[in-house]
Write a protein that holds these residues in place. Sequence first.
Motif, mmCIF file in Angstrom:
data_model
loop_
_atom_site.group_PDB
_atom_site.id
_atom_site.type_symbol
_atom_site.label_atom_id
_atom_site.label_comp_id
_atom_site.label_asym_id
_atom_site.label_seq_id
_atom_site.Cartn_x
_atom_site.Cartn_y
_atom_site.Cartn_z
ATOM 1 N N MET A 1 83.560 6.500 51.894
ATOM 2 C CA MET A 1 84.355 7.291 52.643
ATOM 3 C C MET A 1 83.863 7.902 53.834
ATOM 4 S SD MET A 1 85.708 10.215 49.842
ATOM 5 C CE MET A 1 87.012 11.007 51.036
ATOM 6 N N THR A 2 82.386 8.030 53.830
ATOM 7 C CA THR A 2 81.768 8.241 55.129
ATOM 8 C C THR A 2 82.047 7.230 56.188
ATOM 9 O OG1 THR A 2 79.897 9.556 53.723
ATOM 10 C CG2 THR A 2 79.529 8.705 56.278
ATOM 11 N N THR A 3 81.651 5.878 55.593
ATOM 12 C CA THR A 3 81.925 4.595 56.360
ATOM 13 C C THR A 3 83.409 4.568 57.078
ATOM 14 O OG1 THR A 3 80.401 3.408 55.150
ATOM 15 C CG2 THR A 3 81.623 2.030 56.745
ATOM 16 N N ASN A 4 84.348 4.854 56.144
ATOM 17 C CA ASN A 4 85.744 4.746 56.700
ATOM 18 C C ASN A 4 86.100 5.958 57.792
ATOM 19 O OD1 ASN A 4 86.156 2.473 55.190
ATOM 20 N ND2 ASN A 4 87.134 3.989 53.217
ATOM 21 N N TYR A 5 85.502 7.000 57.451
ATOM 22 C CA TYR A 5 85.751 8.119 58.507
ATOM 23 C C TYR A 5 85.118 7.553 59.878
ATOM 24 C CZ TYR A 5 85.065 12.461 60.843
ATOM 25 O OH TYR A 5 85.391 13.793 61.632
ATOM 26 N N SER A 6 83.855 7.027 59.647
ATOM 27 C CA SER A 6 83.189 6.704 60.996
ATOM 28 C C SER A 6 83.634 5.750 61.626
ATOM 29 C CB SER A 6 81.835 6.043 60.619
ATOM 30 O OG SER A 6 80.942 7.209 60.062
ATOM 31 N N VAL A 7 84.435 4.910 61.119
ATOM 32 C CA VAL A 7 85.347 3.627 61.729
ATOM 33 C C VAL A 7 86.558 4.100 62.393
ATOM 34 C CG1 VAL A 7 86.837 1.485 61.148
ATOM 35 C CG2 VAL A 7 84.502 1.828 60.069
ATOM 36 N N LYS A 8 87.334 5.174 61.616
ATOM 37 C CA LYS A 8 88.359 5.825 62.424
ATOM 38 C C LYS A 8 88.058 6.639 63.466
ATOM 39 C CE LYS A 8 90.825 6.135 57.830
ATOM 40 N NZ LYS A 8 91.588 6.998 56.795
ATOM 41 N N LYS A 9 86.725 7.408 63.424
ATOM 42 C CA LYS A 9 86.279 8.205 64.342
ATOM 43 C C LYS A 9 85.831 7.362 65.696
ATOM 44 C CE LYS A 9 83.377 12.314 64.846
ATOM 45 N NZ LYS A 9 82.446 12.989 64.283
ATOM 46 N N THR A 10 85.382 6.179 65.495
ATOM 47 C CA THR A 10 84.710 5.497 66.649
ATOM 48 C C THR A 10 85.775 5.265 67.936
ATOM 49 O OG1 THR A 10 83.017 4.428 65.318
ATOM 50 C CG2 THR A 10 83.309 3.633 67.323
ATOM 51 N N PRO A 11 86.920 4.822 67.492
ATOM 52 C CA PRO A 11 87.656 4.378 68.853
ATOM 53 C C PRO A 11 88.068 5.961 69.632
ATOM 54 C CG PRO A 11 88.542 3.608 66.854
ATOM 55 C CD PRO A 11 87.472 4.333 66.612
ATOM 56 N N ILE A 12 88.250 7.131 69.047
ATOM 57 C CA ILE A 12 88.249 8.490 69.495
ATOM 58 C C ILE A 12 86.983 8.614 70.547
ATOM 59 C CG2 ILE A 12 88.692 11.078 69.131
ATOM 60 C CD1 ILE A 12 90.143 10.095 66.565
ATOM 61 N N ILE A 13 86.020 8.527 69.801
ATOM 62 C CA ILE A 13 84.640 8.830 70.480
ATOM 63 C C ILE A 13 84.729 7.754 71.823
ATOM 64 C CG2 ILE A 13 81.968 8.547 70.444
ATOM 65 C CD1 ILE A 13 82.316 9.371 67.500
ATOM 66 N N ARG A 14 85.199 6.703 71.723
ATOM 67 C CA ARG A 14 84.944 5.931 72.815
ATOM 68 C C ARG A 14 86.015 6.272 73.939
ATOM 69 N NH1 ARG A 14 85.419 -0.009 69.731
ATOM 70 N NH2 ARG A 14 83.093 -0.326 69.184
ATOM 71 N N ILE A 15 87.286 6.723 73.527
ATOM 72 C CA ILE A 15 88.331 7.203 74.412
ATOM 73 C C ILE A 15 87.793 8.380 75.017
ATOM 74 C CG2 ILE A 15 90.532 8.230 74.770
ATOM 75 C CD1 ILE A 15 91.386 6.280 72.404
ATOM 76 N N VAL A 16 87.104 9.369 74.524
ATOM 77 C CA VAL A 16 86.443 10.699 75.111
ATOM 78 C C VAL A 16 85.478 10.058 76.083
ATOM 79 C CG1 VAL A 16 85.157 12.529 74.583
ATOM 80 C CG2 VAL A 16 87.026 11.887 72.966
#
Length: 458
Positions: A1-16
């Motif tokens: 679950m941690t890995t999936n959350y990180s994958v989903k979170k990464t595009p948001i981090i990039r945009i920010v």
Amino acid sequence: MTTNYSVKKTPIIRIVLFLSLICLYVLFGYYLERTEYFKLISLYAALFFVSYKIIQLNSGTNSPLFIVSLLARFVFIMAIPNLSQDFYRFIWDGRMIFAGYNPYLHTPDSFLTNGIFPIPDAQILYNKMGPLSASHFTNYPPVSQFCYYLAAVVSNHSILGSVIVMRVLIIAADFGTFFFGRKLLKNLNLPVSYIYWYILNPFIIIELTGNLHFEGVMICFLVMSLYLLQNLKWQWAAVAFSLSVATKLIPLIFLPLIFKHLNLKKGFLFCALVGLINIALFLPFISSEFITNYAGTVGLWFRNFEFNASIFNIAKGIGYAFTGYNPIKIVGPIMALLVLVYIAYTTYKAPLKDLKSLIFNMLLIISVYYFTTTTVHPWYISLLVILSVFSGYKYPLVWSATLMLSYLAYASADNEENLWIIGLEYIFVYGAFIYEVILKKQIGRTPMETLEPYTDRS
């Protein structure tokens, strides 16, 4: 679950991160004076951190990095440079040529002190370029002068218009460097993502695109020349190298290394071709007065000017303790002579059969030159940064991160340097240099030897 959350979170981090980077460049380009030292250093540190994270998170995807690097440059398109006033002299020279004058034969002082206004905005340009520039003959070579002339052709009556033209030329040169740099990295079997340590480096974006220093054009031609050398097209490499020299003279320091790399016959023809092309480029300006003026102006860099020096400051301090005055007129030329001896020794001893070895020794020679010279303006180090991309050495990146410390000199009314701050800058630089070039070599793990191979050559 941690890995999936990180994958989903990464595009948001990039945009920010992308949006943060653009906002920081807007603040830097439009809401900063170079006397605001704390603000300058804070913004620069934030830019370096955000740029590092962007490169780190996007190392496998080139398209977003390319778009961000392009947008970061175009943020500055309407900005008047805020860390350097040299561009006023660039505009002056270009408009002088456009008006039919030889820019090498006249100082701005020679006109304005006699009440003569030879070009549009003459008084504004004269006041803004500063007394040092106004009182000396120009030392910018003909390719740079051609760029200034283009700015005058397109916008002879608007300072901002001239700034935009020159900025577009520098941005175009940066992406020429990007294009040939990627090809060269592939040929050297190195990751093409290394080019972003140059193209997305805040130091490069601010000092070249932002402050309009034409090292970017010089570097474009130099990288093109190296790429052509790698592809055994030494004649065209000589043409590109000639244009690099005719933009900024500093690449001349590499000629002995290239001479040895190509061996006797090709090396001699390469050097001869570089000499002939540069004579041809200077020919429209040449006269006996030009030679005297130009030689005298170039000589000032070794005898009169000093800024952000390291070893020279130590030698000056020792000389001052014994003589009671600044010994720059003696120490400066001695330092230059020692560099020439070092170049001759390195050229004789270094194995220069492959391009990686050539580039490493180019980096080493230019580093020693800047370690010993009297004047190291921040934008000079852009040459070290691009060479680090192809050699794997990271101390130029450390230097690019610490160079903004030197701008403390402009925080005071008399532009006096703080030697403690300069010392702090060079502690980081020399620490990284000694670790990479000396200590790692002793244990047999130099950056060139530990670079991971690049297999995806698509």
